[in-house]
Structure formats: structure tokens, C-alpha cells
Design a protein around this motif. Structure first.
Motif, PDB file in Angstrom:
ATOM      1  N   ARG A 100       0.725  -1.350   0.162  1.00  0.00           N
ATOM      2  CA  ARG A 100      -0.081  -0.122   0.053  1.00  0.00           C
ATOM      3  C   ARG A 100       0.744   1.254   0.048  1.00  0.00           C
ATOM      4  NH1 ARG A 100      -1.235   2.548   5.367  1.00  0.00           N
ATOM      5  NH2 ARG A 100       0.779   3.084   4.547  1.00  0.00           N
ATOM      6  N   PRO A 101       1.178   1.830  -1.298  1.00  0.00           N
ATOM      7  CA  PRO A 101       2.264   2.920  -1.202  1.00  0.00           C
ATOM      8  C   PRO A 101       1.224   4.140  -1.312  1.00  0.00           C
ATOM      9  CG  PRO A 101       2.022   1.812  -3.489  1.00  0.00           C
ATOM     10  CD  PRO A 101       1.135   1.110  -2.469  1.00  0.00           C
ATOM     11  N   VAL A 102       1.485   5.333  -0.280  1.00  0.00           N
ATOM     12  CA  VAL A 102       0.780   6.295  -0.257  1.00  0.00           C
ATOM     13  C   VAL A 102       1.984   7.566  -0.467  1.00  0.00           C
ATOM     14  CG1 VAL A 102      -1.209   5.658   0.673  1.00  0.00           C
ATOM     15  CG2 VAL A 102       0.748   6.297   2.229  1.00  0.00           C
ATOM     16  N   CYS A 103       1.692   8.745  -1.317  1.00  0.00           N
ATOM     17  CA  CYS A 103       2.455   9.862  -1.133  1.00  0.00           C
ATOM     18  C   CYS A 103       2.260  10.696  -0.130  1.00  0.00           C
ATOM     19  CB  CYS A 103       2.659  10.080  -2.466  1.00  0.00           C
ATOM     20  SG  CYS A 103       3.914  11.219  -2.789  1.00  0.00           S
ATOM     21  N   VAL A 104       3.177  11.226   0.730  1.00  0.00           N
ATOM     22  CA  VAL A 104       2.734  12.104   1.875  1.00  0.00           C
ATOM     23  C   VAL A 104       3.399  13.203   1.759  1.00  0.00           C
ATOM     24  CG1 VAL A 104       2.723  12.041   4.233  1.00  0.00           C
ATOM     25  CG2 VAL A 104       2.603   9.819   3.276  1.00  0.00           C
ATOM     26  N   LEU A 105       2.702  14.619   2.087  1.00  0.00           N
ATOM     27  CA  LEU A 105       3.185  15.724   1.947  1.00  0.00           C
ATOM     28  C   LEU A 105       3.203  16.397   3.490  1.00  0.00           C
ATOM     29  CD1 LEU A 105       2.487  15.202  -1.198  1.00  0.00           C
ATOM     30  CD2 LEU A 105       2.082  17.713  -1.300  1.00  0.00           C
ATOM     31  N   ASP A 106       4.083  17.213   3.745  1.00  0.00           N
ATOM     32  CA  ASP A 106       3.962  18.066   5.041  1.00  0.00           C
ATOM     33  C   ASP A 106       3.593  19.331   4.556  1.00  0.00           C
ATOM     34  OD1 ASP A 106       4.284  15.893   6.872  1.00  0.00           O
ATOM     35  OD2 ASP A 106       6.393  16.190   6.998  1.00  0.00           O
ATOM     36  N   CYS A 107       2.587  20.092   4.962  1.00  0.00           N
ATOM     37  CA  CYS A 107       2.099  21.249   4.302  1.00  0.00           C
ATOM     38  C   CYS A 107       2.036  22.371   5.613  1.00  0.00           C
ATOM     39  CB  CYS A 107       0.677  21.512   3.772  1.00  0.00           C
ATOM     40  SG  CYS A 107       0.979  20.160   2.383  1.00  0.00           S
ATOM     41  N   SER A 108       2.764  23.340   5.628  1.00  0.00           N
ATOM     42  CA  SER A 108       2.901  24.034   6.796  1.00  0.00           C
ATOM     43  C   SER A 108       3.436  25.571   6.495  1.00  0.00           C
ATOM     44  CB  SER A 108       4.109  23.721   7.715  1.00  0.00           C
ATOM     45  OG  SER A 108       5.182  23.849   7.127  1.00  0.00           O
ATOM     46  N   ALA A 109       3.334  26.635   7.376  1.00  0.00           N
ATOM     47  CA  ALA A 109       3.485  27.978   7.028  1.00  0.00           C
ATOM     48  C   ALA A 109       5.121  28.042   6.745  1.00  0.00           C
ATOM     49  CB  ALA A 109       3.236  28.916   8.260  1.00  0.00           C
ATOM     50  N   ASP A 110       5.514  29.144   6.040  1.00  0.00           N
ATOM     51  CA  ASP A 110       6.933  29.175   5.637  1.00  0.00           C
ATOM     52  C   ASP A 110       7.989  29.023   6.868  1.00  0.00           C
ATOM     53  OD1 ASP A 110       9.123  30.007   4.553  1.00  0.00           O
ATOM     54  OD2 ASP A 110       8.490  31.812   3.694  1.00  0.00           O
ATOM     55  N   CYS A 111       8.888  28.122   6.664  1.00  0.00           N
ATOM     56  CA  CYS A 111       9.662  27.761   7.624  1.00  0.00           C
ATOM     57  C   CYS A 111      10.842  28.807   7.782  1.00  0.00           C
ATOM     58  CB  CYS A 111      10.231  26.394   7.544  1.00  0.00           C
ATOM     59  SG  CYS A 111      11.433  26.412   6.008  1.00  0.00           S
ATOM     60  N   GLY A 112      10.977  29.728   6.663  1.00  0.00           N
ATOM     61  CA  GLY A 112      11.960  30.760   6.603  1.00  0.00           C
ATOM     62  C   GLY A 112      13.408  30.227   6.160  1.00  0.00           C
ATOM     63  N   MET A 113      13.241  28.905   5.724  1.00  0.00           N
ATOM     64  CA  MET A 113      14.808  28.090   5.235  1.00  0.00           C
ATOM     65  C   MET A 113      14.662  27.829   3.936  1.00  0.00           C
ATOM     66  SD  MET A 113      15.261  25.940   8.881  1.00  0.00           S
ATOM     67  CE  MET A 113      16.859  25.708   8.552  1.00  0.00           C
TER      68      MET A 113
END
Length: 300
Positions: free
Chosen positions: A284-297
Motif C-alpha cells: 500500500r504505497p501512499v505519497c505523503v506531504l507535510d504542508c505548513s507555514a513558511d519555515c524561513g529556510m
């Protein structure tokens, strides 16, 4: 005189039994009506309360063909998804990726997959899970992922998540932009291999949204993500802090993100969740994204 054979009774074509409608591997089936609910075959095996909950949190995008979104008006879908996320801290979007996009991602995945245990690219642990990191922001660097930017060999994935100027932004990108969490800190394929056990309960981040794309049909047997709403979690409203756990009277305490191939589940990254055991014969492959506010980096 020989007795006449009695005619076999046949079930009416309209009868529906969730247990008799198990999704075949990698075959997309359109949502079908079960009682007063519209559910996919993956959801049909869940308890009725979960099916009712899924009907509230599911947004179905128009089927699109190669060439992306065919010019349909996206704003109503974006608003619906954002409203659903703020209300339920979770939304399932059907038809988020087309077969061509899934094929491109899987091609890059197959080219990078390495289960020899030496690198973090496909490293398989005792739980029979592996992670293939395509993209890593500097803010996500760790001992097993000592790189930043896109991994060499992940060009196909990069093309899907960084559309060219000629291409329209997909709905999911418009959602995270509107929610002021446009920073994608990680893009990773997480595979629950056949026979893998459940993960430990965890949260992904203090704030933001986790986005999980289904590269194959994810039914209850394959080990969908399970989300626990009873633990306290941080609000998706960036002006608020922790909120009391629970979604409100009459709602489920936990639910499974069962969904067909090409779907996307977005949920509050601070909600306690886990990948469940894969009891099927298929990975069971799933593609995962972490979405957040701008990290500044970004770009450093």
C-alpha cells in the motif's frame, strides 16, 4: 416421473452487500449509492457511522484527463475543502490525481526504491514499512535524510508537485495557499508492505496539514490511516491554539481514511493518527506531504 428441477433464486440486481463488493487491486470504481449515502467500495466495509461521516468529509472533483483540469471552475471546490477541514479537521478529495500523474510518481518511486537498509531511500524496518524521501526542506533534515531539495531521480514527482507556468495550479495547492500553509516541507512515499503491523499513534506537526495521496485503492484490509479526534489538537485556524478533542455531538471518535486510487486525504497534522496494519496481499504505497507555514529556510 422425474421431478422438475426448481429454478435457482437470484438476488435482485439492486441488492447491495458491502462484504460482497471488495475492490479489485488497482481498479478504480465510481462512487455508488448505498442507502442514502454515496460511498466508495473502500468505505462500504466500514461501520455505518463511519460511512455517514465519510459522506460529510468527501469532496469529489470532476474526473480529469491528461492535460490536467480542463478549465473547470475550482473556487467552489477549494472553498468546500477548506470549510470541511475547519469543521472536521479532515477532508477526502476524490480524483485529486489522474492515472498519468500516478504513473509518473510510481516510475520515480520504482527507480529510487532501495530496501538494502543502507540509505533512507526505501529503508524497510521490522514493521514492514518503508519510506522513500523525494523532497526534503532544510527544516526537515535528520540523521537519515541528510540532504535538502529534490532527490536526484525524482524529476517525475517534482513535475507533478511543481507544475510549469503553463499549467494551472491543482486544487490541493490552491487549498494550502488559501490556508496560508503553502510550504511543502517533505514529499515522501510511505509504503505499508503486505503483512505490516500498525504504526504507533503520533502527530506530524504542531501546525499545518498532512496530505496523503493514494497510489492504489486503500480499503480497510490494506491499512488506511486512522485518525483519533478525541485527543486535544491545535486548531487549523492559525490565530487559535489548542482546542478540546472531539468533533461534536454525534460524530465519530475515530475514523479510517479509506479511499480509492487517485484520492487525497488532508487532515490536521496535529491530530493523533497512525497507519494501520496491512492485512492484504498487496503493498500500500501512499505519497505523503507535510504542508505548513513558511519555515524561513526555503532555498537556503
Amino acid at each position: 416421473m422425474a421431478k422438475k428441477k426448481s429454478a435457482k433464486k437470484t438476488s435482485p440486481a439492486s441488492s447491495y452487500s458491502p462484504s460482497s463488493h471488495i475492490q479489485k487491486e488497482n481498479v478504480r470504481i465510481n462512487p455508488k449509492r448505498c442507502s442514502s449515502l454515496v460511498v466508495t467500495d473502500q468505505v462500504a466495509a466500514l461501520p455505518l457511522a463511519d460511512q455517514q461521516f465519510h459522506s460529510k468529509i468527501t469532496v469529489s472533483l470532476p474526473l480529469h484527463v491528461p492535460g490536467r483540469y480542463c478549465g473547470y471552475k475550482k473556487a467552489p471546490y477549494v472553498s468546500k475543502i477548506i470549510d470541511t477541514l475547519h469543521t472536521y479537521n479532515m477532508c477526502i478529495i476524490l480524483n485529486a490525481l489522474g492515472d498519468e500523474e500516478i504513473g509518473s510518481i510510481m516510475e520515480a518511486y520504482d527507480g529510487l526504491l532501495d530496501l538494502n537498509g543502507v540509505t533512507a531511500i526505501g529503508e524497510k524496518d521490522a514493521s514492514k514499512r518503508s519510506g522513500t524521501r523525494f523532497y526534503n526542506c532544510r527544516c526537515q533534515q535528520g540523521p537519515k535524510c541528510a540532504f535538502k531539495g529534490w532527490r536526484d531521480g525524482a524529476e517525475n514527482v517534482r513535475g507533478v508537485y511543481e507544475p510549469s507556468e503553463e499549467e494551472e495550479e491543482p486544487v490541493w495547492r490552491m487549498v494550502i495557499n488559501e490556508m496560508n500553509i503553502p510550504h511543502i516541507a517533505r514529499v515522501e512515499m510511505v509504503t505499508g508492505h503486505s503483512g505490516c503491523r500498525s504504526q504507533a499513534w503520533h502527530v506530524d506537526a504542531l501546525r499545518g496539514v498532512t496530505a496523503i495521496f493514494a497510489m492504489t485503492d486503500v480499503d480497510i484490509q490494506k491499512g488506511p490511516t486512522e485518525i483519533n479526534f478525541m485527543e486535544h489538537f491545535t486548531s487549523l485556524d492559525l490565530t487559535r491554539g489548542k482546542v478540546k478533542g472531539g468533533l461534536g455531538e454525534g460524530e465519530v471518535e475515530r475514523t479510517f481514511a479509506a479511499m480509492p486510487k487517485g484520492s487525497l486525504v488532508m487532515f490536521n497534522a496535529n491530530c493523533v493518527h497512525r497507519g494501520t496494519a496491512n492485512l492484504s496481499k498487496f503493498d500500500r504505497p501512499v505519497c505523503v506531504l507535510d504542508c505548513s507555514a513558511d519555515c524561513g529556510m526555503v532555498g537556503l
